[in-house]
Design an enzyme around this catalytic site. Structure first.
Site, PDB file in Angstrom:
ATOM      1  N   CYS A  49      98.424  99.522  22.340  1.00  0.00           N
ATOM      2  CA  CYS A  49      97.617 100.486  23.085  1.00  0.00           C
ATOM      3  C   CYS A  49      98.048 101.929  22.827  1.00  0.00           C
ATOM      4  O   CYS A  49      97.255 102.770  22.422  1.00  0.00           O
ATOM      5  CB  CYS A  49      97.705 100.146  24.575  1.00  0.00           C
ATOM      6  SG  CYS A  49      96.916 101.331  25.629  1.00  0.00           S
ATOM      7  N   ALA A  58      80.553  95.057  14.698  1.00  0.00           N
ATOM      8  CA  ALA A  58      79.931  96.009  15.627  1.00  0.00           C
ATOM      9  C   ALA A  58      80.437  95.799  17.045  1.00  0.00           C
ATOM     10  O   ALA A  58      79.696  95.886  18.017  1.00  0.00           O
ATOM     11  CB  ALA A  58      78.414  95.882  15.576  1.00  0.00           C
ATOM     12  N   HIS A 111      76.724 115.379  45.499  1.00  0.00           N
ATOM     13  CA  HIS A 111      75.619 115.901  44.697  1.00  0.00           C
ATOM     14  C   HIS A 111      76.005 117.262  44.138  1.00  0.00           C
ATOM     15  O   HIS A 111      76.568 118.074  44.860  1.00  0.00           O
ATOM     16  CB  HIS A 111      74.365 116.058  45.558  1.00  0.00           C
ATOM     17  CG  HIS A 111      73.229 116.691  44.811  1.00  0.00           C
ATOM     18  ND1 HIS A 111      72.479 115.999  43.886  1.00  0.00           N
ATOM     19  CD2 HIS A 111      72.739 117.963  44.831  1.00  0.00           C
ATOM     20  CE1 HIS A 111      71.572 116.817  43.380  1.00  0.00           C
ATOM     21  NE2 HIS A 111      71.702 118.009  43.932  1.00  0.00           N
TER      22      HIS A 111
HETATM   23  C1  LIG Z   1      91.935 100.561  17.895  1.00  0.00           C
HETATM   24  C2  LIG Z   1      92.114  99.929  19.239  1.00  0.00           C
HETATM   25  C3  LIG Z   1      91.582 100.542  20.359  1.00  0.00           C
HETATM   26  C4  LIG Z   1      91.757  99.977  21.608  1.00  0.00           C
HETATM   27  N1  LIG Z   1      91.220 100.624  22.678  1.00  0.00           N
HETATM   28  C5  LIG Z   1      91.358 100.089  23.902  1.00  0.00           C
HETATM   29  C6  LIG Z   1      90.842 100.752  25.036  1.00  0.00           C
HETATM   30  O1  LIG Z   1      90.257 101.830  24.925  1.00  0.00           O
HETATM   31  N2  LIG Z   1      91.021 100.190  26.244  1.00  0.00           N
HETATM   32  C7  LIG Z   1      91.673  98.993  26.391  1.00  0.00           C
HETATM   33  O2  LIG Z   1      91.800  98.521  27.515  1.00  0.00           O
HETATM   34  N3  LIG Z   1      92.176  98.333  25.338  1.00  0.00           N
HETATM   35  C8  LIG Z   1      92.046  98.856  24.099  1.00  0.00           C
HETATM   36  N4  LIG Z   1      92.592  98.214  23.032  1.00  0.00           N
HETATM   37  C9  LIG Z   1      93.259  96.913  23.254  1.00  0.00           C
HETATM   38  C10 LIG Z   1      94.671  97.127  23.796  1.00  0.00           C
HETATM   39  O3  LIG Z   1      95.400  97.908  22.895  1.00  0.00           O
HETATM   40  C11 LIG Z   1      95.347  95.776  24.003  1.00  0.00           C
HETATM   41  O4  LIG Z   1      94.538  94.956  24.801  1.00  0.00           O
HETATM   42  C12 LIG Z   1      96.685  95.955  24.698  1.00  0.00           C
HETATM   43  O5  LIG Z   1      97.538  96.755  23.923  1.00  0.00           O
HETATM   44  C13 LIG Z   1      97.337  94.587  24.932  1.00  0.00           C
HETATM   45  O6  LIG Z   1      98.576  94.773  25.542  1.00  0.00           O
HETATM   46  P1  LIG Z   1      99.747  93.707  25.360  1.00  0.00           P
HETATM   47  O7  LIG Z   1     100.881  94.231  26.133  1.00  0.00           O
HETATM   48  O8  LIG Z   1      99.242  92.356  25.642  1.00  0.00           O
HETATM   49  O9  LIG Z   1     100.095  93.712  23.799  1.00  0.00           O
HETATM   50  P2  LIG Z   1     100.436  94.867  22.775  1.00  0.00           P
HETATM   51  O10 LIG Z   1     100.026  96.187  23.260  1.00  0.00           O
HETATM   52  O11 LIG Z   1      99.892  94.397  21.470  1.00  0.00           O
HETATM   53  O12 LIG Z   1     102.022  94.887  22.725  1.00  0.00           O
HETATM   54  C14 LIG Z   1     102.761  93.829  22.204  1.00  0.00           C
HETATM   55  C15 LIG Z   1     104.062  94.380  21.662  1.00  0.00           C
HETATM   56  O13 LIG Z   1     104.910  93.269  21.395  1.00  0.00           O
HETATM   57  C16 LIG Z   1     105.738  93.594  20.312  1.00  0.00           C
HETATM   58  N5  LIG Z   1     106.258  92.343  19.759  1.00  0.00           N
HETATM   59  C17 LIG Z   1     105.559  91.311  19.225  1.00  0.00           C
HETATM   60  N6  LIG Z   1     106.401  90.319  18.861  1.00  0.00           N
HETATM   61  C18 LIG Z   1     107.640  90.746  19.178  1.00  0.00           C
HETATM   62  C19 LIG Z   1     108.935  90.158  19.060  1.00  0.00           C
HETATM   63  N7  LIG Z   1     109.118  88.943  18.561  1.00  0.00           N
HETATM   64  N8  LIG Z   1     109.989  90.881  19.478  1.00  0.00           N
HETATM   65  C20 LIG Z   1     109.845  92.126  19.995  1.00  0.00           C
HETATM   66  N9  LIG Z   1     108.647  92.707  20.130  1.00  0.00           N
HETATM   67  C21 LIG Z   1     107.561  92.026  19.744  1.00  0.00           C
HETATM   68  C22 LIG Z   1     104.818  94.348  19.366  1.00  0.00           C
HETATM   69  O14 LIG Z   1     105.564  95.200  18.535  1.00  0.00           O
HETATM   70  C23 LIG Z   1     103.939  95.132  20.350  1.00  0.00           C
HETATM   71  O15 LIG Z   1     104.379  96.449  20.492  1.00  0.00           O
HETATM   72  C24 LIG Z   1      92.467  98.761  21.750  1.00  0.00           C
HETATM   73  C25 LIG Z   1      93.025  98.138  20.631  1.00  0.00           C
HETATM   74  C26 LIG Z   1      92.850  98.711  19.392  1.00  0.00           C
HETATM   75  C27 LIG Z   1      93.470  98.040  18.199  1.00  0.00           C
END
Ligand SMILES: Cc1cc2nc3c(=O)[nH]c(=O)nc-3n(C[C@H](O)[C@H](O)[C@H](O)COP(=O)(O)OP(=O)(O)OC[C@H]3O[C@@H](n4cnc5c(N)ncnc54)[C@H](O)[C@@H]3O)c2cc1C
Length: 467
Positions: free
Chosen positions: A43, A182, A446
């Site tokens: 994120c 899309a 408003h």
């Molecule tokens: C381009 C883009 C735009 C987005 N825009 C939005 C938005 O506007 N609004 C929204 O709600 N969501 C958005 N998202 C989705 C959002 O980023 C994810 O849903 C969110 O980050 C998920 O959070 P998480 O904590 O589950 O995982 P992540 O944010 O993916 O974090 C997981 C972390 O775990 C770490 N990790 C993995 N394996 C290991 C390991 N073995 N040891 C140590 N660390 C590890 C990784 O390095 C990573 O940093 C977007 C995603 C993308 C790609």
């Protein structure tokens, strides 16, 4: 670090870092591990935040060039892409540092390294200096997030064939950008580069854009994006992309099969979705069950099948959204602490940050029909909203769906300026089980865009007043 921790959170994204914060608030000793080097996960580093920074600046650029002159403001605009990218990098830097501060404030040990579950209660972390740290803990929370879904036949090099990560780093504006997919990521990033001057074509396998969002909005949304200059090829799949000199030749095929065609592009953005990421965690050895899509299986309380191992966020089922991961983090830690954490999935909003924005919460008409639920609709167009007129942004409408018998709000779908902010009232209404009449009878300032939501809610009982 204490001998024995209460919670070790693997992953420092919105799921992981919020879990660590909540753990600290509830007096649990925790550590949060991320291998990335900066906290905040997908994120903050390569997702929501950098993409929204570019969406904002590219929108300002387009407005300064095309909209302001129509409003009596003469401008000369010149694109400084390096400056835009620098703004994005600065924001990401500040926010990721902010997460480190919050972890510290909540007494969670922030560890940079790659974690592996050695057994229930034991996490091994490979640190950057090559050494291994072993953590003993009562609970492990898997919050390892997701990764870009690969497209067969197309190899991402993050230079000319990019994922959403590479699309945030392009050093120049591509003349022709081909977006595969899309969904919201493809449309947001396609919008950024179109505003900056790219000729953008979006190829989508399905016969509609934004799958999962309200069908009526999707149709109008596509018309608006087309008017803005985006081209669409629906019911089409990309089956290959080849570098031929300066250009890329992309091979397309009808989704149902048939004759192949080719299209040239300078950059191809693969945005067909994301897949859960659990690689290298040792889940198989630890006996943690995954479903056939590779997601960690949990019960409704975020417990996996192994005692003391929990999972939240993108790596388990459900919408891949930052706030869904955050909500699950809070509920999961509360359950670990012996409270009754719970997430209401019907009240989780989803937003596409294009212009106009598209935002929704709760059920779509398609879902209600499929479930045989009788519902009433109220709708209101932004062309009839005074504030929308004053800001010269009248595209779109608000739509409220309520149970035909009880009037309980079941879904709200908004396309228009600031839809992402407007949807919050609806999310709250669904969370507290409000009726559409509650929205209709609540005073709305408003002139604001929120009045469109109120007028739509009035429409459920047929008393929309300002149309
Ligand atoms: C381009 C883009 C735009 C987005 N825009 C939005 C938005 O506007 N609004 C929204 O709600 N969501 C958005 N998202 C989705 C959002 O980023 C994810 O849903 C969110 O980050 C998920 O959070 P998480 O904590 O589950 O995982 P992540 O944010 O993916 O974090 C997981 C972390 O775990 C770490 N990790 C993995 N394996 C290991 C390991 N073995 N040891 C140590 N660390 C590890 C990784 O390095 C990573 O940093 C977007 C995603 C993308 C790609």
């Amino acid at each position: 670090m204490p001998e024995q921790l209460d919670v070790v959170v693997i992953g420092g994204g919105p799921g992981g870092y919020n879990a660590a914060i909540r753990a600290g608030q509830l007096g649990l000793k925790s550590a949060c591990i991320d291998k990335r080097g900066t906290f905040g996960g997908t994120c903050l580093n390569i997702g929501c935040i950098p993409s929204k920074a570019l969406l904002y600046t590219s929108e300002l650029y387009e407005e300064a060039r095309d909209k302001l002159p129509k409003l009596g403001i003469k401008t000369t605009t010149e694109l400084d892409l390096a400056g835009m990218l620098a703004h994005k990098t600065k924001v990401v830097g500040e926010l990721t540092k902010g997460v480190e501060f919050l972890l510290k404030k909540n007494k969670s040990e922030a560890i940079v390294g790659e974690a592996r579950i050695a057994a229930a209660g034991k996490v091994e972390v490979k640190l950057n200096d090559g050494s291994t740290l072993v953590l003993e803990t009562k609970h492990i929370v898997i919050a390892t997030g997701s990764d870009v879904a690969p497209l067969p036949g197309v190899t991402i090099d993050e230079e000319r064939i990019v994922s959403s990560t590479g699309a945030l780093l392009l050093k120049s504006v591509p003349k022709r950008l081909l977006v595969v997919g899309a969904g919201y990521i493809g449309l947001e990033q396609g919008s950024v580069w179109r505003r900056l001057g790219s000729d953008v074509t979006v190829v989508e396998f399905l016969d509609r854009i934004t799958p999962g969002l309200d069908g009526e909005i999707a149709k109008q949304f596509q018309r608006i994006l087309t008017r803005q200059g985006m081209k669409f090829q629906l019911s089409t799949k990309v089956v290959g992309a080849e570098k031929k000199g300066e250009a890329l030749t992309v091979t397309l095929e009808p989704a149902a099969g048939g004759a192949q065609t080719t299209i040239e592009a300078d950059i191809v953005l693969v945005a067909i979705g994301r897949i859960p990421f659990t690689g290298g965690l040792g889940l198989e050895k630890a006996g943690v069950a995954l479903d056939r899509r590779g997601r960690v299986v949990t019960d409704a309380n975020f417990r996996t099948n192994v005692e003391g191992i929990w999972a939240i966020g993108d790596c388990r089922e459900g919408a891949m959204l930052a706030h869904k991961a955050e909500d699950e983090a809070v509920a999961c830690i509360e359950n670990i602490a012996g409270k009754s954490g719970h997430v209401n999935y019907d009240a989780i909003p989803a937003v596409v940050y294009t212009h106009p924005e598209v935002a929704s919460v709760g059920k779509t008409e398609e879902e209600l029909k499929a479930a045989g639920v009788e519902y009433k609709i109220g709708k209101f167009p932004f062309t009839a909203n005074a504030r929308a007129k004053t800001i010269a942004s009248t595209e779109g409408f608000a739509k409220v769906l309520a149970d035909a018998k009880t009037d309980r709000v079941l879904g709200v779908h908004i396309m228009g300026a600031e839809a992402g902010n407007l949807i919050q009232e609806a999310a709250f209404a669904i969370e507290i089980g409000a009726a559409s009449e509650d929205i209709a009878r609540t005073s709305h300032a408003h002139p604001t865009l929120t009045e469109a939501v109120r007028q739509a809610a009035m429409g459920v009982e047929g008393w929309t007043m300002q149309m």
